[in-house]
Scaffold this active site. Structure first.
Site, mmCIF file in Angstrom:
data_model
loop_
_atom_site.group_PDB
_atom_site.id
_atom_site.type_symbol
_atom_site.label_atom_id
_atom_site.label_comp_id
_atom_site.label_asym_id
_atom_site.label_seq_id
_atom_site.Cartn_x
_atom_site.Cartn_y
_atom_site.Cartn_z
ATOM 1 N N LYS A 197 2.188 -2.237 -4.842
ATOM 2 C CA LYS A 197 0.994 -2.365 -4.088
ATOM 3 C C LYS A 197 0.833 -1.589 -2.726
ATOM 4 O O LYS A 197 2.542 -1.175 -2.081
ATOM 5 C CB LYS A 197 1.648 -4.199 -3.378
ATOM 6 C CG LYS A 197 -0.248 -4.355 -2.492
ATOM 7 C CD LYS A 197 0.322 -6.077 -1.861
ATOM 8 C CE LYS A 197 1.248 -5.447 -0.229
ATOM 9 N NZ LYS A 197 0.192 -4.456 0.949
ATOM 10 N N GLU A 272 14.266 -0.540 1.610
ATOM 11 C CA GLU A 272 14.277 1.181 2.754
ATOM 12 C C GLU A 272 13.841 0.961 3.595
ATOM 13 O O GLU A 272 12.491 -0.031 3.544
ATOM 14 C CB GLU A 272 13.767 2.041 1.687
ATOM 15 C CG GLU A 272 14.306 2.773 0.594
ATOM 16 C CD GLU A 272 15.888 3.265 0.727
ATOM 17 O OE1 GLU A 272 15.987 3.662 2.015
ATOM 18 O OE2 GLU A 272 16.338 3.459 -0.199
ATOM 19 N N CYS A 306 10.010 7.239 9.639
ATOM 20 C CA CYS A 306 11.886 6.053 9.443
ATOM 21 C C CYS A 306 12.651 6.649 9.460
ATOM 22 O O CYS A 306 13.542 6.236 10.484
ATOM 23 C CB CYS A 306 11.701 5.498 7.835
ATOM 24 S SG CYS A 306 12.079 6.775 6.430
ATOM 25 N N GLU A 403 12.109 0.510 17.193
ATOM 26 C CA GLU A 403 11.456 1.506 16.454
ATOM 27 C C GLU A 403 9.908 1.701 16.593
ATOM 28 O O GLU A 403 9.405 0.703 16.644
ATOM 29 C CB GLU A 403 11.224 1.127 14.933
ATOM 30 C CG GLU A 403 10.684 2.121 14.138
ATOM 31 C CD GLU A 403 10.818 1.976 12.601
ATOM 32 O OE1 GLU A 403 10.941 0.883 12.554
ATOM 33 O OE2 GLU A 403 11.214 3.297 11.302
HETATM 34 P P1 NAD Z 1 5.402 -3.869 7.106
HETATM 35 O O1 NAD Z 1 6.373 -3.615 6.807
HETATM 36 O O2 NAD Z 1 4.563 -3.911 7.832
HETATM 37 O O3 NAD Z 1 4.421 -2.873 5.307
HETATM 38 C C1 NAD Z 1 4.679 -2.141 4.493
HETATM 39 C C2 NAD Z 1 4.117 -3.103 2.931
HETATM 40 O O4 NAD Z 1 3.924 -4.476 2.759
HETATM 41 C C3 NAD Z 1 2.985 -3.362 3.542
HETATM 42 O O5 NAD Z 1 2.402 -2.944 2.103
HETATM 43 C C4 NAD Z 1 2.176 -4.572 3.741
HETATM 44 O O6 NAD Z 1 1.517 -4.833 3.138
HETATM 45 C C5 NAD Z 1 3.265 -5.509 2.506
HETATM 46 N N1 NAD Z 1 3.857 -6.745 4.039
HETATM 47 C C6 NAD Z 1 3.834 -7.097 4.987
HETATM 48 N N2 NAD Z 1 4.157 -8.628 4.871
HETATM 49 C C7 NAD Z 1 4.391 -8.199 3.390
HETATM 50 C C8 NAD Z 1 5.035 -9.866 2.844
HETATM 51 N N3 NAD Z 1 5.407 -10.976 3.323
HETATM 52 N N4 NAD Z 1 4.986 -9.788 1.779
HETATM 53 C C9 NAD Z 1 5.477 -8.307 0.539
HETATM 54 N N5 NAD Z 1 4.488 -7.290 1.706
HETATM 55 C C10 NAD Z 1 4.486 -7.782 2.774
HETATM 56 O O7 NAD Z 1 5.392 -1.883 7.209
HETATM 57 P P2 NAD Z 1 4.610 -0.195 7.802
HETATM 58 O O8 NAD Z 1 4.510 -0.874 9.350
HETATM 59 O O9 NAD Z 1 3.563 -0.623 6.664
HETATM 60 O O10 NAD Z 1 5.531 1.039 7.689
HETATM 61 C C11 NAD Z 1 5.909 1.403 8.020
HETATM 62 C C12 NAD Z 1 7.794 0.945 8.323
HETATM 63 O O11 NAD Z 1 8.195 1.453 7.481
HETATM 64 C C13 NAD Z 1 8.571 1.709 9.742
HETATM 65 O O12 NAD Z 1 9.716 0.776 9.795
HETATM 66 C C14 NAD Z 1 9.467 2.216 9.158
HETATM 67 O O13 NAD Z 1 10.350 2.633 9.752
HETATM 68 C C15 NAD Z 1 9.758 1.899 7.673
HETATM 69 N N6 NAD Z 1 9.763 3.068 6.627
HETATM 70 C C16 NAD Z 1 11.155 2.850 6.034
HETATM 71 C C17 NAD Z 1 11.399 4.054 4.814
HETATM 72 C C18 NAD Z 1 13.022 4.136 4.905
HETATM 73 O O14 NAD Z 1 12.984 4.707 2.912
HETATM 74 N N7 NAD Z 1 13.977 3.375 5.350
HETATM 75 C C19 NAD Z 1 10.018 4.886 4.598
HETATM 76 C C20 NAD Z 1 8.859 5.176 4.986
HETATM 77 C C21 NAD Z 1 8.654 3.914 6.304
#
Ligand code: NAD
Length: 499
Positions: A197, A272, A306, A403
């Site tokens: 997804k 992650e 990230c 962040e």
């Molecule tokens: P997010 O947590 O809002 O969303 C990530 C994904 O989770 C999306 O596909 C979203 O639709 C899904 N999601 C949201 N609620 C959900 C639920 N209740 N159940 C299942 N899936 C759900 O994150 P974002 O805003 O898309 O991305 C930015 C974040 O990602 C930042 O915090 C960044 O640090 C992190 N990130 C971490 C890494 C790493 O490797 N550690 C890499 C890239 C991004």
């Protein structure tokens, strides 16, 4: 298209013009829901595509398709060398369609076409080929055991690594194609099936990769893709009883939510998550190297990384020089659309995220923080935020502790390395950090004292398929990449034979 921007390929325009569906069992099908999600171009706020907002029923169909493919053995029981060959062909297809995918990524995510070409396509290719190679390196151990009964019996034991089953891959919006492949490739290399997804705001490149999976020879049902919201579609996927493993990349808040629900079924889980990554600059560092390395480390992809450096602690003797150099570098950054290869700072991924970053800056301004900003938005309808430098922010500002995930960098003067370490480690996060010094002794003495899953010395944000990556503390659990990557997508079975 504005002057100086890359012309769109006909294949990109054709893809955008399609009626989009869900990729289940090797083909597109409409959603059972009439709800849709609009994808916008961050550079100008214009809609570019509409995708289904999948229902729980759609999710169930995708997971059942993945489960049927898994138990049939059509992929899991295929010879490893054949799986490797198909996955390498999949990488070749990404390479052949590289420009098309790079343009789609810039259009939906906002990033520079240079970054889309070099990272989303170029680096992803490296990861895909590395991971394809792991397919033929899966192995267990033979074990000498000392089982004493019955008297005189002999045993030989060994371990096998077996694919865990259906994987749910949940992807964020900052590097949609690359992070998507960080889920698909290890899952398929291990012999699992996957339902992926993408983020609701950046689904397009992974949708194209779904079709290319079939073209590469990945059997129907092994790779399924659903588009939809986190709250309905994501939640239905991560709580589905047939999902054996969740590989999630995203925010710490969502990661914790998913972890709580996964506990009910003890679903295997890798997280992650976010970071608030410090850089420690010692007085003996090379200032030129610091500026080059931390400008890239902080502003790559508008800071929506990230691993980005967002808090820099500088020993007092070097502080004024670096503050002046960072100010000059930030004011020199050009701001423009991602399709203009000369624009160094591009729009953020969404209007909501733009507002969130602006709110952090407004809060800091209200609290009296000293903010130096660079060029402003070239298009009032695009989701731009000016690159900004905050000098000596208070440790309790929201912007210092959370962040921000935008083009915002704070620079703080510290008396000595002990103060730098204490402030760098004073965070709930522990994803990455960097240390800047010309002293080998300082590097060797200090890296073990920094609380982060990756510590760079004299660089920042540079990752590699062969270097494990993941977080300490609330930045996640588990490690991606490296030779042991497939462990997280397999179960270890001990076999004990009496003879
Ligand atoms: P997010 O947590 O809002 O969303 C990530 C994904 O989770 C999306 O596909 C979203 O639709 C899904 N999601 C949201 N609620 C959900 C639920 N209740 N159940 C299942 N899936 C759900 O994150 P974002 O805003 O898309 O991305 C930015 C974040 O990602 C930042 O915090 C960044 O640090 C992190 N990130 C971490 C890494 C790493 O490797 N550690 C890499 C890239 C991004």
């Amino acid at each position: 298209m504005t002057a100086g921007t890359v012309p769109l390929l006909a294949s990109v325009q054709r893809f955008l013009g399609r009626q989009h569906g869900l990729y289940i069992n090797g083909g597109w099908r409409p959603s059972t829901s009439s709800q849709t999600l609009t994808v916008f171009n961050p550079a100008n706020g214009q809609p570019i595509a509409v995708t289904p907002d999948a229902s729980a029923e759609d999710v169930d169909q995708a997971v059942q398709s993945a489960h049927r493919a898994f138990v049939s053995g059509v992929w899991a029981r295929r010879a490893p060398a054949e799986r490797e060959r198909i996955l390498l062909r999949y990488a070749d297809l990404l390479e052949q369609h590289g420009e098309e995918l790079a343009q789609l990524e810039t259009l939906e995510q906002g990033k520079s076409i240079n970054i889309a070409r070099a990272f989303e396509v170029g680096s992803t290719l490296n990861w895909m080929r590395y991971t394809a190679g792991l397919t033929t390196k899966i192995c267990g151990r033979t074990l000498d055991v000392s089982i004493p009964v019955p008297e005189g019996a002999r045993y030989t034991a060994y371990t096998r690594k077996e694919p865990v089953g259906v994987v749910a891959g949940i992807v964020p919006w900052n590097f949609p194609l690359m992070i998507g492949m960080w889920k698909v490739m290890p899952a398929l290399a291990a012999g699992c099936s996957i339902v992926i997804k993408p983020s609701e705001i950046t689904p397009l490149t992974l949708m194209r990769m779904a079709e290319l999976a079939t073209e590469a020879g990945i059997p129907d049902g092994v790779f399924n893709l659903i588009t939809g919201s986190g709250s309905v579609c994501g939640s239905a996927l991560t709580s589905h009883p047939r999902v054996a493993k969740i590989s999630f990349t995203g925010s710490t808040a969502t990661g914790k939510h998913i972890a709580r629900s996964a506990v009910d079924r003890l679903t295997r889980l890798s997280l992650e998550l976010g970071g608030k990554n410090p850089a420690i600059v010692l007085a003996d560092a090379d200032p030129q190297q610091v500026i080059e390395g931390l400008m890239m480390g902080s502003f790559l992809n508008q800071g929506q990384v990230c691993a980005a450096s967002s808090r820099i602690y500088v020993e007092a003797p070097l502080f004024d020089r670096l503050a002046a150099d960072f100010e000059q570098a930030i004011k020199g950054l050009s701001v423009g659309p991602g399709l203009d290869p000369s624009a160094q700072i591009n729009a953020l991924a969404s209007g909501a995220h733009q507002q969130s970053v602006q709110a952090y800056l407004a809060d800091a301004r209200e609290q009296g923080a000293q903010i130096i900003s660079g060029a402003s938005a070239p298009d009032a309808n695009g989701y731009y935020v000016s690159p900004s430098l905050i000098l000596n922010p208070d440790d309790n500002l929201r912007l210092t502790r959370s962040e921000v995930f935008g083009p915002v960098l704070s620079l703080t003067r510290v008396a000595d390395v002990e103060e730098a370490l204490a402030r760098a480690n004073d965070s709930d996060y522990g994803l990455t950090a960097s240390l800047w010094t010309t002293s080998l002794k300082s590097a060797m003495d200090l890296t073990p004292r920094i609380e982060a899953g990756t510590v760079w010395v004299n660089s920042h944000t540079l990752i590699d398929a062969n270097m494990p990556f993941g977080g300490f503390k609330q930045s996640g659990t588990g490690r991606d990449f490296g030779v042991d990557w497939l462990d997280a997508f397999t179960e270890t079975k001990s076999v004990c034979i009496r003879h």
